[in-house]
Scaffold this active site. Structure first.
Site, PDB file in Angstrom:
ATOM      1  N   GLU A  88      -0.058  -1.131   6.048  1.00  0.00           N
ATOM      2  CA  GLU A  88       0.952  -0.916   6.502  1.00  0.00           C
ATOM      3  C   GLU A  88       0.919   0.615   6.648  1.00  0.00           C
ATOM      4  O   GLU A  88       0.896   0.799   8.126  1.00  0.00           O
ATOM      5  CB  GLU A  88       2.332  -1.192   5.916  1.00  0.00           C
ATOM      6  CG  GLU A  88       3.195  -1.008   7.084  1.00  0.00           C
ATOM      7  CD  GLU A  88       4.386   0.263   6.994  1.00  0.00           C
ATOM      8  OE1 GLU A  88       5.324   0.495   8.144  1.00  0.00           O
ATOM      9  OE2 GLU A  88       4.163   1.384   6.163  1.00  0.00           O
ATOM     10  N   ASP A 129       0.715  -1.254  -0.348  1.00  0.00           N
ATOM     11  CA  ASP A 129      -0.274  -0.257   0.127  1.00  0.00           C
ATOM     12  C   ASP A 129       0.471   1.431   0.292  1.00  0.00           C
ATOM     13  O   ASP A 129       1.921   0.839   0.621  1.00  0.00           O
ATOM     14  CB  ASP A 129      -0.562   0.200   1.034  1.00  0.00           C
ATOM     15  CG  ASP A 129      -0.138   0.170   2.875  1.00  0.00           C
ATOM     16  OD1 ASP A 129       0.815  -0.803   2.291  1.00  0.00           O
ATOM     17  OD2 ASP A 129      -0.408   0.397   3.757  1.00  0.00           O
TER      18      ASP A 129
END
Length: 385
Positions: A151, A90
């Site tokens: 994350e 991400d």
């Protein structure tokens, strides 16, 4: 291409054009936190093409996202230390419609989005390193890849992992902001503090004395708190305050969100306790009520120089002609979560610059150097006794 000479005299190549091409491809695949499906599918397909077995866990369902963590395995020859490498899928916003530009050795964003090197640089390097291992039939031990989701919004993907999912006994996260050659060996634990202060509503112009202003309680409490840089190891912050309905109403409710971090867990506990105690005492003074929630987000990183995971990283970095540095950070990463699972994990500097901003950039030479470091780690772990 960059030529790498192994200790046995053999040479192999980092395919710079391929490495850059795949990095550019990945940054143009939108993957904001919890919306990593397209990126996960692309990366999973590349790993399967290379002959790795790949599993996707249920993290996506648990965090209301579109994809789970990917756990891939490259079987080894049974020698050395089984290790894992990790990076996350991400990116932060603004990270949609990224248009990367190359200016000499530098890859940057077009200026209206981030670049996405955090952490697609790590993903690209891992992929290139695996390709080189396969193409050159390089000796290696057991290698696992832990490719996480979400994350950037609280290490949410890594928090869904379980120790029994991995066979490795140590790992390397490619996600630190320092130069290639830096190793994060110390990082803070963090607590999240949320408070709802409840006062009493009243007309602000007609009978304000009948009300209890939750905003005033919050302001007084915040003013009493030690915030910012507490000491060399500890920080604290109140980052969000929400409340009030209109200027003619004494506000009866305010929500606060804050945090505390420290490299020393005892200091973290003391700072968190002090902040919550001040909130409770201040509310009591005003005749208000406070509801508190405190959550431990992740444990601290405190790796010793003599630990194998640190020694392997140092030896590998030196083998690449770089000078290793053992660094401390004020931020959190998936490495914190892996350490909490009982897996010694070093977070490696990958050279990314101006991350989380539209000025983000990444040097091609750093992508190459990092690939060399990853390959050297594989060799060092394989030879580890």
């Amino acid at each position: 291409m960059a030529t790498i000479i192994g200790k046995d005299g053999g040479s192999f190549m980092v395919n710079t054009s391929r490495l850059v091409h795949e990095f550019l491809t990945m940054v143009q695949i939108d993957s904001p936190s919890r919306q990593e499906r397209a990126m996960a599918d692309w990366y999973k397909a590349r790993l399967i093409e290379l002959g790795l077995t790949v599993e996707e866990d249920e993290a996506g369902k648990a965090i209301n996202g579109t994809a789970g963590n990917l756990i891939a395995r490259l079987p080894g020859d049974g020698q050395g230390m089984p290790i894992f490498f990790s990076a996350h899928l991400d990116t932060v916003e603004p990270g949609r419609g990224i248009r990367p530009l190359i200016e000499g050795d530098i890859i940057r964003s077009a200026g209206d989005t981030i670049l996405g090197g955090d952490d697609k640089a790590g993903l690209a390097v891992i992929l290139e390193a695996i390709r080189i291992i396969k193409e050159n039939n390089l000796p290696h031990g057991e290698i696992e890849l832990v490719i996480t989701v979400a994350e950037e919004c609280g290490l949410l993907g890594a928090k869904q992992l379980h120790r029994q999912q991995l066979q490795s006994i140590a790992g390397f996260v490619l996600d630190a902001g320092g130069p290639v050659g830096s190793i994060v060996v110390r990082g803070p634990a963090q607590t999240k503090i949320e408070a709802t202060i409840r006062g009493k509503a009243a007309h602000a112009g007609v009978e304000p004395e009948k009300g209890i202003s939750a905003i005033q309680v919050a302001a007084r409490a915040i003013d009493r708190m030690p915030l910012g840089r507490i000491d060399a190891e500890t920080t604290a912050n109140i980052g969000v305050i929400e409340g009030g309905k209109a200027t003619n109403i004494i506000p009866d409710m305010v929500n606060l969100k804050g945090e505390a971090r420290s490299l020393d867990p005892r200091k973290l506990h003391a700072q968190t306790k002090q902040m919550t105690t001040i909130l409770e005492q201040t509310a009591q003074e005003f005749g208000a009520y406070v509801q508190l929630t405190v959550e431990d987000l992740y444990p601290e990183i405190n790796l010793k120089p003599e630990e194998p995971v640190v020694q392997i990283a140092r030896q590998a970095i030196q083998a690449c002609g770089l000078t290793p540095s053992l660094d401390s950070t004020g931020g959190g990463s998936d490495a914190n979560i892996f350490i909490g699972l009982g897996l010694p994990t070093a977070n490696l500097g990958i050279g990314m610059q101006n991350v989380h901003s539209v000025e983000e950039k990444m040097a091609i030479s750093d992508l190459v150097k990092l690939t060399e470091v990853v390959l050297a780690i594989v060799k060092t772990a394989h030879d580890w006794r």
